[in-house]
Design a protein around this motif. Structure first.
Motif, short mmCIF file in Angstrom:
data_model
loop_
_atom_site.label_atom_id
_atom_site.label_comp_id
_atom_site.label_asym_id
_atom_site.label_seq_id
_atom_site.Cartn_x
_atom_site.Cartn_y
_atom_site.Cartn_z
N GLY B 148 121.27 61.46 70.43
CA GLY B 148 122.41 60.74 70.20
C GLY B 148 122.32 59.54 69.24
O GLY B 148 123.36 59.49 68.42
N THR D 59 116.75 60.99 76.79
CA THR D 59 117.95 61.97 77.26
C THR D 59 116.92 63.48 77.83
O THR D 59 117.37 63.96 78.67
N GLN D 94 125.58 61.70 77.60
CA GLN D 94 125.71 60.99 76.62
C GLN D 94 127.04 61.26 75.66
O GLN D 94 127.69 60.47 75.19
N ASP D 170 123.44 58.74 81.35
CA ASP D 170 122.82 58.60 79.98
C ASP D 170 123.77 57.84 79.17
O ASP D 170 124.84 58.22 78.70
N GLU D 171 123.38 56.48 79.10
CA GLU D 171 124.40 55.44 78.13
C GLU D 171 125.72 55.71 78.60
O GLU D 171 126.58 55.79 77.99
#
Ligand SMILES: Nc1ncnc2c1ncn2[C@@H]1O[C@H](COP(=O)(O)OP(=O)(O)OP(=O)(O)O)[C@@H](O)[C@H]1O
Ligand SMILES: Nc1ncnc2c1ncn2[C@@H]1O[C@H](COP(=O)(O)OP(=O)(O)OP(=O)(O)O)[C@@H](O)[C@H]1O
Ligand SMILES: [Mg+2]
Ligand SMILES: [Mg+2]
Lengths: 315, 288, 246, 288, 246
Positions: B148, D59, D94, D170-171
């Motif tokens: 990402g 990730t 994400q 994820d974030e």
């Protein structure tokens, strides 16, 4: 510039109509000084379209189509010869039907309702005392489809040409119900003629004459020597043995167009008969001179003399 | 400079939105009013940060500024002419928008094509900016092979490489770790100083806004409107000293945090209006 | 592995064919052995090869023309929406009309030769390619187009680098279908204009019930179809490599 | 509880990665080693934050933990059984990964289908979590009608609504403004406390990691490996007092910032190794 | 607006038709007026209506069957990759083989009636739908599938909620092409098995050179194609509403 002859078969058929192909192969056209190129199409409508597109100079087409075109004034074509006046048809049926009288109640395959083969069959069956109305009529389209349908047992009887009948590899359970001779006797109509656009008749008259001359000469040669036809046809007979071809050639005796195949009485009879069919119920009337031209055959016969063995050139 | 300056002021404006309204049609037929009477004038070389709650219309302002969409009312002008996309504006999209079937290099190259560069020069420039965001090793990779944060850096490289006079950046560092983010911030400031470009920068971090911007525009939700505009009077470059201990920094920060708190919790148009907060919570607590 | 499975399936098919040949009359199916024999005969006589040559010339010319016209036309209709919305209904109408119906007109206008045949193939192959490309362009990701507009990409660049690659799966599927229909139309053309090529042989052997030879032609046609679609698959693999699906 | 606990310890592990290696095939045929010898044991009810530079493999660790991909070497076990996706694990991706042709409600509902819930109950739960993330007004909207932050909140609602025993995030707050982020953090802590679920939380913010986690795992790049594991010994709930003034907080924060700086700037495997930094920069400056 | 443009284009087409009729022989193209006249006559005699009825019955049955088989088959081949890779080459081979070639076999196995005709339509329509659905399933977004797996969605749910909706643009384009080819094959079936319906009339008027009537049939076929594709467009509009492209 070659003279393009449009035919509706894909290789020489095992009927007298094969003279057109064989005349090319045996050099008859060349000998008459005309360079003929065969154009092969599937059906009469394509042949007509080819003439109109200027893609052909002469075509072998059905008389019914020619009459339609003439009556509706949509093409300027005239018949100049007929190398094979009537294709030899027969009626084939399942073996357990041994007499036309047994047909009522059974199914019978025709090309389509009102088509030429339908009308011919009606006439032939009428001669045998059977009313077509009492049969179960199925419209099946193309001749090979009719044969397939009969072989597969989906219809009980149908009309087909002798060529189709002979080429059927597996005839178990099938037999000929009305033979070609009986069929012709009951329905003596001309079904195919060679036509040319009038414009070609004017501009390439010599070539047209040469073509007809070659066809007549070859027809006479085959009529005199059936073995010659059998020999010439050998590569195209499919599964037919030389003996069978020889036998066929003999059976064609008297059907060769030794005088150009233009008999005015027959043509007039054919015209009247076609006009009696359903397809022509609303078609405007025509006269013979609108769609047939005897001058070419007459000129050829003047040079070659009339062959007295058959094909009476009545005017 | 494109066109001639016009509008109310005599000073040329890099970007000027006047009375801009924007309404989206939604699928159930109900129109959704997204922006209401947005007026904003930005001079060349100014760094503006756009701050506001989620969904308040920040991205929409950027798309209007780039001329990607047209306002329903009001005008959007860039250097005096109606806004339209061109190589003098760069856009870092929130969702990256990389071309999936193009490599990293080809993605950057795609943006450079609008510039009058020779092939060799273009290739050199693409590689330089890919190196800047730390992706030289992945120049021939496809987006789906990137993480990402790496995708976001490609999007940055693409916008930076055009060296545009106006940079529109939509949360450009959101997916990058703190240290890499700092590196990218430094690179951004370098470019900005060098080219005196105008930057319109959407961020969710109050700290980032104060650290980077000359001016901070605070937006409120539903419909999006400008609540407040604040000038940041801290000496530059702000990297060379401990800016956070500056009392002006602390005042500004506390003020912005309180205003954001109000916008999210107390504004009746907010999605979280009247939300019950179990556990003590102070409006000027740090933003995580 | 895949090759093995394919071979196994092929063997299964040939087995079924044997069974069918044994149970259905000789007028309809020849046995695999008879067919093999016929294939050898046809190949040796040189007839098969020359027919394949005739057919391929018509087929490939018509198909290539169709692709050349259909892909830009589909993209144009998909991007210039007003044009697309005006024309698409006529395209569908034309697509639904049997090609056979136009043959008299085609013969009059183009004759019986190569031009007419190529045009019939063209008419058949163009529709699937056009319809699919049109659908593919409409399904393109608006966000990417917006990105491209934002970097001031020219129309041509958007076309070549965004729209066309994004429509690749559609266009390739359209080309696949177009290839198969084009081949079918080649046979139709060879039957309804001046008879030639594999279509001519098909009619000849069909009309005279030479079923072993007939099957040779059918299988030859199927093989041509396979070769063309395999070439398309290779092309697709290159274009779609970025998906990493192998 | 699924399966029986096994492995080296006698305490049941919620999640256990042992000697995990992962290599991706890239398009140019060169294999890319992404993870090397990752070993990580997490007990039930533990909140673990995963910190590391962009592209270091965070990730990938989450995808392995969920059983979405398989390791090339080593084992990944969840409650003693090989990891595989199930309704007891929730994943906040994400990149959101919303279904474009489903409304917000249908997107949340999609995840709930794996649970043994009656229709009415499922609908109620979906609506409850949509309200929790502040999107009741947009329940019938499609993803393309939402802003970036709104999409991220839908992804949160989807994972929360399943009330899973293991949450992989994820974030998850990267695209949300500071205040809304805080609200979401509070909701996350509430859920976590209530259900004693295990959380594996990727973040780029050192502050967020310290604020939320029991344990912080620091990863390094190329190939991704665990550099350090730190326990956060600060009393909970950390919202009720000014945790940032706690000296332990300051020490931890400074340590993590320095380590991150080293990983990004000094690690020879880093993409930014040897980068020249013009302008003064201190390793323990705040992370913006 | 669109309606206006379409009408304008239609007027243009009719104008071209007039010109063509005036310049090409009468046995190839009838004028629009003659055609209108023939249409009235055919409609009044009830012949047209009954033929349309026969044709529609064959067409719609065959097309519906094709859709019912092709969509699941395409999804199956697209999701179970080993199956897809094994079979697709045979599918393409079959697709490329002229349907006409199978007619003898079909007659033997299914006779000449409705079943045989429906099967011929089915064979023609199935291929585009299958090939397009297969391509659509392969183009599905892997990230969404991974998300679905992660929430432990059942195979059926992934199929219905992810794969199928994502393949909609492909499948609808496939249905469009399938609909047009199905209609063409209906005519072929009506020509080559027991002659009936619009195909039968087409042959009748073609063989007897009644070009006005012939054109009536051609236009009727085109109209059926338009109606079916418009129905598909409405269906697509519903399914693809989320794109917000109207
Ligand atoms: N294409 C669209 N159709 C309908 N509504 C839209 C569309 N794009 C945006 N919106 C709506 O406009 C509002 C503002 O969106 P925008 O993306 O500008 O917000 P934002 O401030 O960028 O939010 P975030 O910080 O979450 O990215 C939102 O309520 C969103 O639902
Ligand atoms: N499908 C893939 N094919 C090839 N390489 C991949 C793939 N997925 C990830 N990678 C590579 O694996 C590495 C780690 O990726 P990952 O997404 O796990 O990073 P991350 O720690 O989540 O980074 P970020 O913080 O930027 O999201 C990266 O170098 C990336 O290029
Ligand atoms: Mg936004
Ligand atoms: Mg990541």
């Amino acid at each position: 510039e070659p003279f393009r002859l449009v035919v509706t078969h894909l290789e020489p058929p095992v009927v007298p109509n094969s003279v057109m192909d064989l005349a090319v192969e045996l050099g008859y056209f060349a000998r008459e000084g005309v360079d003929v190129e065969l154009v092969r199409v599937q059906q009469t409508p394509s042949a007509v379209a080819a003439l109109q597109a200027g893609e052909g100079d002469m075509a072998n087409i059905g008389v019914d189509a020619l009459l339609q075109l003439t009556a509706t004034d949509s093409a300027d074509l005239v018949a100049v010869t007929s190398p094979n006046k009537s294709l030899p048809f027969l009626i084939a049926a399942k073996s357990d039907i041994t007499d036309p009288a047994q047909l009522p109640g059974h199914s019978f395959g025709v090309g389509r309702l009102g088509s030429l083969d339908h009308s011919l069959s009606t006439k032939v069956l009428a001669a045998a005392g059977v009313d077509m109305e009492t049969l179960d009529i199925l419209a099946l389209g193309q001749p090979p489809v009719r044969a397939q349908a009969l072989a597969a047992g989906h219809v009980d009887a149908t009309t087909m040409s002798i060529g189709v009948w002979l080429s059927l590899p597996d005839k178990t359970g099938l037999s000929v119900l009305v033979g070609q001779d009986a069929y012709y006797a009951a329905a003596p109509v001309v079904n195919k003629v060679n036509v040319v656009p009038r414009q070609v008749l004017d501009t390439r008259r010599a070539d047209v004459e040469a073509v007809v001359r070659a066809l007549v000469t070859l027809s006479r040669d085959f009529s005199n020597d059936p073995a010659a036809w059998a020999a010439a046809m050998a590569p195209y007979g499919g599964d037919l043995s030389p003996e069978q071809l020889q036998e066929l050639a003999t059976s064609f005796a008297g059907t060769w167009s030794v005088n150009g195949g233009m008999n005015a009485d027959e043509l007039r009879y054919t015209q009247d008969w076609i006009y009696a069919t359903a397809d022509f119920a609303t078609t405007p009337k025509v006269t013979l001179d609108q769609w047939a031209d005897f001058s070419i055959v007459d000129a050829v016969l003047a040079q070659l003399g009339v062959d007295e063995t058959g094909d009476r050139p009545a005017r | 400079m494109r066109g001639t300056p016009c509008g109310t002021g005599t000073v040329p404006r890099a970007l000027s939105l006047r009375g801009v309204d924007k309404t989206f049609a939604t699928r159930d037929g109900q129109p959704l009013r997204v922006l209401s009477d947005i007026t904003l004038d930005v001079g060349p070389g100014t760094f503006v940060a756009l701050l506001g709650p989620s969904g308040c219309g920040k991205t929409t302002v950027l798309r209007l500024a780039n001329g990607l969409i047209q306002p329903d009312a009001g005008s959007v002008e860039v250097f005096g002419a109606p806004a339209r996309p061109g190589p003098d504006m760069g856009f870092v999209f929130q969702s990256f928008r990389l071309i999936p079937w193009a490599t990293v290099r080809a993605n950057v190259d795609f943006a450079l094509r609008a510039l009058p560069l020779a092939d060799a020069e273009r290739a050199e420039r693409a590689d330089r900016y890919i190196a800047m965001v730390g992706l030289s090793r992945f120049a021939d990779s496809y987006p789906r092979e990137l993480s990402g944060g790496m995708k976001q850096r490609v999007a940055l490289a693409r916008a930076f490489a055009c060296e545009p006079r106006i940079l529109l950046m939509d949360e450009p560092f959101a997916s990058i770790d703190a240290q890499t983010r700092e590196l990218m911030q430094i690179e951004l400031m370098r470019l900005w100083m060098l080219q005196r470009s105008m930057v319109l920068f959407v961020t969710h971090s109050v700290d980032e806004a104060i650290l980077l911007a000359d001016r901070i525009v605070l937006m409120g939700p539903r419909p999006g409107r400008i609540m407040e505009t604040l000038d940041v009077d801290l000496p530059r470059p702000r990297w060379t000293y401990d800016v956070r201990s500056d009392p002006r920094y602390r005042t500004l920060r506390a003020h912005l945090a309180r205003r954001m708190f109000e916008l999210v919790m107390n504004d009746p148009h907010s999605e979280f209006f009247g939300r019950d907060l179990t556990g003590h919570w102070t409006p000027d607590s740090p933003d995580g | 592995m895949i090759l093995l499975l394919r071979t196994a399936f092929l063997v299964l098919l040939v087995g079924l064919w044997y069974l069918a040949a044994a149970n259905v009359g000789r007028n309809v199916i020849a046995t695999p052995l008879e067919t093999l024999d016929a294939a050898r005969r046809l190949a040796e006589s040189g007839r098969l090869l020359s027919a394949v040559g005739d057919t391929l010339r018509v087929y490939l010319t018509g198909f290539a023309l169709a692709a050349l016209v259909a892909i830009p036309a589909g993209v144009l209709m998909g991007t210039v929406r007003i044009l697309g919305k005006t024309l698409d209904i006529f395209v569908f109408a034309l697509a639904a009309t049997p090609r056979v119906a136009f043959i008299p007109l085609i013969i009059v206008l183009l004759g019986l030769g190569l031009e007419a045949k190529v045009f019939i193939v063209f008419l058949g192959a163009i529709m699937p390619i056009l319809i699919n490309t049109y659908a593919g362009v409409q399904a393109v990701d608006d966000e990417l187009i917006e990105m491209a507009r934002s970097v001031a990409a020219s129309r041509a660049r958007i076309f070549w680098r965004i729209i066309l690659p994004s429509a690749v799966p559609f266009t390739v599927a359209g080309l696949r279908i177009g290839a198969t229909i084009g081949l079918i139309n080649t046979v139709v053309a060879e039957l309804y204009t001046a008879v030639s090529g594999l279509g001519g042989l098909l009619a000849l052997f069909g009309n005279t019930f030479r079923m072993a030879e007939y099957l040779v032609i059918v299988i030859t046609l199927a093989l041509i179809g396979v070769v063309v679609t395999e070439i398309l698959r290779q092309a697709e693999r290159r274009l779609e490599g970025w998906r990493g699906k192998g």
